[in-house]
Scaffold this motif. Structure first.
Motif: not given
Length: 237
Positions: A180-189, A161-175
């Motif tokens: 994570x505390x400042x993410x615009x979106x957060x997802x776990x896969x 499993x890994x997390x991905x999300x949106x941070x500072x307008x950018x799609x990022x992996x493994x927050x």
């Protein structure tokens, strides 16, 4: 630029150390950067009452965070007399994920409990627990295999499993926590070695995100999970 200076799709340094518990049938100390989780797999002859006599086994999980796994001391949930909703949700996720790659009928009438204790938290504790929990579970099954405790192989494959999300307008992996505390979106896969999706948990923390962003996260997660499963293969040799 990410706070960790990593590239958008770059995961943290991940290590999987097997056999760290002398007493458990299977164990793994998993580190995703500064997130450290001790996973132990215990073989038990007891089964949930509703499974008795049905000719199949069970895989379940428990999850907890040590008081100083975070910057400030957390009160032990045992002293509060109950688990938090977050703890219950995470351990159910871990259990569902690990059951997805085990043939419970081939396992026999036993239960394997995977305990995931967070020693140090810096984001992604549930994804680390699933990834390391697979190693602990695989070692427990190896222990059973050596003793001829099942007739055919119950393990169906790998899972990570890994997390991905949106941070500072950018799609990022493994927050990590800073992201994570400042993410615009957060997802776990949660995905298998064959690319099968077991579970996706996703939330928009601020503005809703579109399908194009989701597909970017899915692509990053797929690549990252391939890396993690390759590491699982390596450590199990």
């Amino acid at each position: 630029m990410r706070p960790s200076k990593r590239q958008p799709g770059e995961i943290r340094n991940v290590t999987l150390e097997r056999g760290v518990s002398r007493n458990a049938e299977g164990s793994c100390l998993v580190k995703f950067g500064d997130t450290h989780v001790l996973c132990t797999a215990s073989l038990e002859t007891r089964l949930p009452p509703w499974l008795k006599g049905r000719g199949q086994g069970w895989v379940t999980a428990e999850y907890g965070m040590l008081p100083r796994s975070t910057n400030e001391r957390m009160r032990r949930e045992a002293t509060a007399g109950k688990q938090s909703g977050r703890t219950q949700e995470i351990q159910r996720l871990i259990g569902r994920s690990l059951r997805a790659i085990v043939d419970l009928e081939k396992l026999g009438e036993v239960q394997i409990t995977v305990d995931c204790d967070v020693l140090q938290a810096d984001g992604g504790t549930r994804t680390a627990a699933i990834t390391g929990g697979w190693v602990a579970l695989a070692d427990c099954l190896s222990w059973m295999r050596e003793r001829e405790m099942f007739k055919s192989e119950p393990m169906r494959g790998h899972i990570a499993a890994i997390s991905c999300g949106l941070f500072d307008g950018q799609t990022v992996c493994d927050l990590d926590y800073a992201e994570d505390s400042n993410a615009g979106a957060d997802a776990n896969f949660v995905m298998t070695s064959g690319g099968g999706i077991v579970e996706i948990q996703g939330t928009a923390e601020a503005e809703p995100f579109g399908q194009d962003r989701f597909m970017e996260m899915l692509a990053m997660a797929t690549s990252a999970i391939d890396e993690l499963i390759a590491l699982q293969h390596e450590v199990m040799q």
